[in-house]
Scaffold this motif. Structure first.
Motif, PDB file in Angstrom:
ATOM      1  N   UNK A  91      35.645  37.579 -16.038  1.00 35.88           N
ATOM      2  CA  UNK A  91      34.020  38.110 -15.721  1.00 35.88           C
ATOM      3  C   UNK A  91      33.098  36.569 -15.170  1.00 35.88           C
ATOM      4  N   UNK A  92      32.233  36.390 -14.665  1.00 32.12           N
ATOM      5  CA  UNK A  92      31.564  35.325 -14.229  1.00 32.12           C
ATOM      6  C   UNK A  92      31.193  34.968 -15.035  1.00 32.12           C
ATOM      7  N   UNK A  93      31.269  33.465 -15.167  1.00 34.94           N
ATOM      8  CA  UNK A  93      30.661  32.626 -16.644  1.00 34.94           C
ATOM      9  C   UNK A  93      29.209  31.778 -15.575  1.00 34.94           C
ATOM     10  N   UNK A  94      28.358  32.148 -16.637  1.00 32.21           N
ATOM     11  CA  UNK A  94      27.079  31.156 -16.478  1.00 32.21           C
ATOM     12  C   UNK A  94      26.939  30.287 -16.819  1.00 32.21           C
ATOM     13  N   UNK A  95      26.321  29.162 -15.899  1.00 30.43           N
ATOM     14  CA  UNK A  95      25.458  27.722 -16.989  1.00 30.43           C
ATOM     15  C   UNK A  95      24.401  28.287 -17.290  1.00 30.43           C
ATOM     16  N   UNK A  96      24.164  28.267 -19.147  1.00 28.84           N
ATOM     17  CA  UNK A  96      23.979  28.710 -19.158  1.00 28.84           C
ATOM     18  C   UNK A  96      23.316  28.339 -21.211  1.00 28.84           C
ATOM     19  N   UNK A  97      22.335  28.542 -21.794  1.00 34.26           N
ATOM     20  CA  UNK A  97      22.726  28.263 -23.386  1.00 34.26           C
ATOM     21  C   UNK A  97      22.447  29.616 -23.820  1.00 34.26           C
ATOM     22  N   UNK A 106      29.965  25.594 -16.578  1.00 33.73           N
ATOM     23  CA  UNK A 106      30.963  26.032 -15.263  1.00 33.73           C
ATOM     24  C   UNK A 106      31.271  24.953 -14.166  1.00 33.73           C
ATOM     25  N   UNK A 107      32.611  24.266 -13.624  1.00 28.76           N
ATOM     26  CA  UNK A 107      31.978  23.607 -12.480  1.00 28.76           C
ATOM     27  C   UNK A 107      31.924  24.695 -11.923  1.00 28.76           C
ATOM     28  N   UNK A 108      32.734  25.145 -11.568  1.00 24.58           N
ATOM     29  CA  UNK A 108      32.688  25.555 -10.148  1.00 24.58           C
ATOM     30  C   UNK A 108      32.785  26.888 -10.204  1.00 24.58           C
ATOM     31  N   UNK A 143      33.582  34.119 -25.435  1.00 20.19           N
ATOM     32  CA  UNK A 143      32.913  33.208 -24.682  1.00 20.19           C
ATOM     33  C   UNK A 143      31.136  34.501 -23.064  1.00 20.19           C
ATOM     34  N   UNK A 144      32.445  35.598 -22.861  1.00 19.63           N
ATOM     35  CA  UNK A 144      31.738  36.932 -22.210  1.00 19.63           C
ATOM     36  C   UNK A 144      30.385  37.214 -22.499  1.00 19.63           C
ATOM     37  N   UNK A 145      30.717  37.504 -23.939  1.00 16.86           N
ATOM     38  CA  UNK A 145      29.481  38.195 -24.913  1.00 16.86           C
ATOM     39  C   UNK A 145      28.144  37.055 -25.088  1.00 16.86           C
ATOM     40  N   UNK A 146      28.152  35.881 -24.299  1.00 20.58           N
ATOM     41  CA  UNK A 146      27.460  34.991 -25.155  1.00 20.58           C
ATOM     42  C   UNK A 146      26.456  34.311 -23.296  1.00 20.58           C
ATOM     43  N   UNK A 147      27.984  34.267 -22.429  1.00 20.77           N
ATOM     44  CA  UNK A 147      27.600  33.365 -20.964  1.00 20.77           C
ATOM     45  C   UNK A 147      27.707  34.294 -19.941  1.00 20.77           C
ATOM     46  N   UNK A 148      28.665  36.031 -19.615  1.00 21.89           N
ATOM     47  CA  UNK A 148      28.508  35.949 -18.786  1.00 21.89           C
ATOM     48  C   UNK A 148      26.973  36.456 -18.164  1.00 21.89           C
ATOM     49  N   UNK A 149      27.330  36.974 -16.789  1.00 18.98           N
ATOM     50  CA  UNK A 149      26.066  37.414 -16.379  1.00 18.98           C
ATOM     51  C   UNK A 149      26.018  39.315 -16.584  1.00 18.98           C
TER      52      UNK A 149
END
Length: 150
Positions: A91-97, A106-108, A143-149
């Motif tokens: 999954x695509x993770x986001x730079x977020x809180x 996320x670097x890239x 991680x996906x539960x917290x930070x994925x789009x």
């Protein structure tokens, strides 16, 4: 991955235009900070804010904490931690809180420069990459539960 200088948690340059594999070399000047864009890695930032009685570690399940403790990490200024990980999910993770005193950088990202973190250790991050662990399915799910789009 790349590194650059900043002050007061703000970059001194247009860091998004800085190519990968360009690194600040030398001693970080007084009143400056070294920032690192994690490239292919992610950085889980767990915050502790005693003044506001917030502790992100209280929101990390024990099995997740045990796993991330095995990957490269270091203390931040206020006794939080940065955990460097190689994300293996799809999954695509986001730079977020997250709202739980836990942030992700996320670097890239496609079409985006990604995120960055203040790098506190005196060692060179390029010499620490062999200490960065891949994420497990359990950690990916969390991680996906917290930070994925969504």
């Amino acid at each position: 991955m790349k590194s650059f200088l900043g002050r007061n948690k703000l970059p001194c340059i247009m860091w998004g235009n800085l190519p990968d594999n360009v690194f600040f070399e030398g001693t970080v000047p007084e009143n400056y900070q070294l920032f690192v864009c994690p490239g292919k890695y992610i950085v889980l930032d767990i915050d502790v804010d005693e003044k506001n009685n917030k502790n992100g570690f209280e929101n990390v399940p024990m099995l997740i904490q045990e796993e991330i403790d095995k990957s490269y990490n270091y203390f931040t200024k206020r006794e939080g931690k940065h955990y460097w990980l190689l994300y293996t999910g799809n999954k695509v993770l986001a730079n977020k809180t997250s709202g739980f005193s836990i942030d992700l950088r996320v670097g890239q990202k496609p079409g985006n420069a990604g995120g960055y973190v203040v790098y506190y250790p005196d060692n060179d991050i390029r010499n620490q990459t062999d200490l960065i662990n891949e994420t497990s399915v359990r950690l990916n799910t969390w991680l996906e539960k917290l930070f994925s789009y969504k």
